[in-house]
Design a protein around this motif. Structure first.
Motif, short mmCIF file in Angstrom:
data_model
loop_
_atom_site.label_atom_id
_atom_site.label_comp_id
_atom_site.label_asym_id
_atom_site.label_seq_id
_atom_site.Cartn_x
_atom_site.Cartn_y
_atom_site.Cartn_z
N MET A 175 20.46 24.55 59.00
CA MET A 175 19.61 25.49 59.78
C MET A 175 19.63 26.80 59.16
N THR A 176 20.42 27.34 58.26
CA THR A 176 20.31 28.69 57.85
C THR A 176 19.40 28.62 56.82
N ASP A 177 19.38 27.47 55.96
CA ASP A 177 18.53 27.51 54.90
C ASP A 177 16.96 27.54 55.32
N LYS A 178 16.56 26.92 56.51
CA LYS A 178 15.45 26.78 57.08
C LYS A 178 15.21 28.04 57.56
N ALA A 179 15.86 28.70 58.33
CA ALA A 179 15.71 30.07 58.85
C ALA A 179 15.38 31.22 57.63
N PHE A 180 15.90 30.99 56.60
CA PHE A 180 15.88 32.12 55.41
C PHE A 180 14.87 31.78 54.57
N ALA A 181 14.12 30.64 54.70
CA ALA A 181 13.21 30.08 53.77
C ALA A 181 12.16 31.18 53.44
N ALA A 182 11.81 31.72 54.50
CA ALA A 182 10.55 32.60 54.35
C ALA A 182 10.79 34.08 53.85
N THR A 183 12.10 34.23 53.74
CA THR A 183 12.48 35.30 53.22
C THR A 183 12.54 35.25 51.48
N GLY A 184 12.82 34.17 51.19
CA GLY A 184 12.79 33.87 49.71
C GLY A 184 14.09 34.34 49.03
N ILE A 185 15.05 34.68 49.88
CA ILE A 185 16.48 34.83 49.55
C ILE A 185 17.41 33.88 50.30
N SER A 186 18.67 33.60 49.84
CA SER A 186 19.72 33.02 50.76
C SER A 186 20.30 33.80 51.69
N ALA A 187 20.80 33.26 52.87
CA ALA A 187 21.37 34.30 53.70
C ALA A 187 22.57 35.27 53.10
N SER A 188 23.19 34.88 52.01
CA SER A 188 24.28 35.59 51.57
C SER A 188 23.64 36.88 50.98
N TYR A 189 22.58 36.67 50.36
CA TYR A 189 21.65 37.84 49.85
C TYR A 189 21.18 38.80 51.00
N GLY A 190 20.72 38.14 51.95
CA GLY A 190 20.42 38.69 53.18
C GLY A 190 21.70 39.71 53.85
N HIS A 191 22.77 39.12 54.03
CA HIS A 191 23.80 39.83 54.38
C HIS A 191 24.06 41.13 53.51
N LEU A 192 23.87 40.81 52.24
CA LEU A 192 24.24 42.13 51.50
C LEU A 192 23.37 42.94 51.44
N ILE A 193 21.88 42.68 51.58
CA ILE A 193 21.01 43.72 51.78
C ILE A 193 21.21 44.54 53.22
N LEU A 194 21.56 43.80 54.37
CA LEU A 194 21.81 44.39 55.50
C LEU A 194 23.19 45.42 55.33
N ILE A 195 24.24 45.04 54.60
CA ILE A 195 25.23 45.87 54.54
C ILE A 195 24.96 47.13 53.93
N LEU A 196 24.12 46.78 52.57
CA LEU A 196 23.74 48.00 51.82
C LEU A 196 22.58 48.90 52.92
N ALA A 197 21.81 48.49 53.76
CA ALA A 197 21.01 49.32 54.62
C ALA A 197 22.04 49.96 55.58
N GLU A 198 22.92 49.54 55.77
CA GLU A 198 24.00 50.27 56.73
C GLU A 198 24.80 51.34 55.84
N ARG A 199 25.08 50.88 54.60
CA ARG A 199 26.32 51.62 53.81
C ARG A 199 25.76 51.70 52.49
N PRO A 200 24.54 52.47 52.25
CA PRO A 200 23.98 52.88 50.99
C PRO A 200 24.96 53.47 50.01
N GLY A 201 24.82 52.77 48.60
CA GLY A 201 25.75 53.52 47.64
C GLY A 201 26.98 53.00 47.59
N LEU A 202 27.28 51.83 48.07
CA LEU A 202 28.65 51.21 47.85
C LEU A 202 28.86 50.79 46.58
N SER A 203 30.10 50.62 46.24
CA SER A 203 30.42 50.25 44.80
C SER A 203 30.43 48.69 44.74
N GLN A 204 30.32 48.06 43.66
CA GLN A 204 30.12 46.60 43.42
C GLN A 204 31.46 46.31 43.85
#
Length: 117
Positions: free
Chosen positions: A1-30
């Protein structure tokens, strides 16, 4: 289900989660990012490398600390990721029923908020 939903983004859900975290908290360290999503530092490095190659994030170095920020393209991904999450939620509703899907979504959100404290 997740792969199907995220197919249009060109990234995996894990990467999407990371992007949303950085949107909320820019500048976090690795290091902080790897703790937040519970992956090894080497795995986070690979995640960041991949997103950097796609011009979605950028690293900024200050001394020994490396902070991660979304690029303009990364910022543009937020609505695309949110759309994928809505699609995933709709799929969950079909499979599990609306009541269970709502509870599951609330529980996942609650868990993410606790992790980010």
């Amino acid at each position: 289900m997740t792969d199907k939903a995220f197919a249009a983004t060109g990234i995996s859900a894990s990467y999407g989660h990371l992007i949303l975290i950085l949107a909320e908290r820019p500048g976090l360290s690795q290091n902080d990012l790897s703790k937040l999503i519970n992956v090894k530092a080497s795995t986070m490095t690979r995640f960041i490398d991949k997103l950097e190659q796609q011009d979605l994030v950028e690293r900024k170095h200050e001394g020994r600390t490396t902070s991660v920020f979304l690029t303009e393209n990364g910022e543009k991904m937020k609505p695309v990721i949110m759309s994928a999450l809505r699609s995933l939620y709709e799929d969950y509703c079909e499979v599990f029923g609306k009541e269970f899907a709502e509870k599951l979504t609330a529980d996942i959100h609650s868990a993410n908020m606790k992790i980010m404290e």
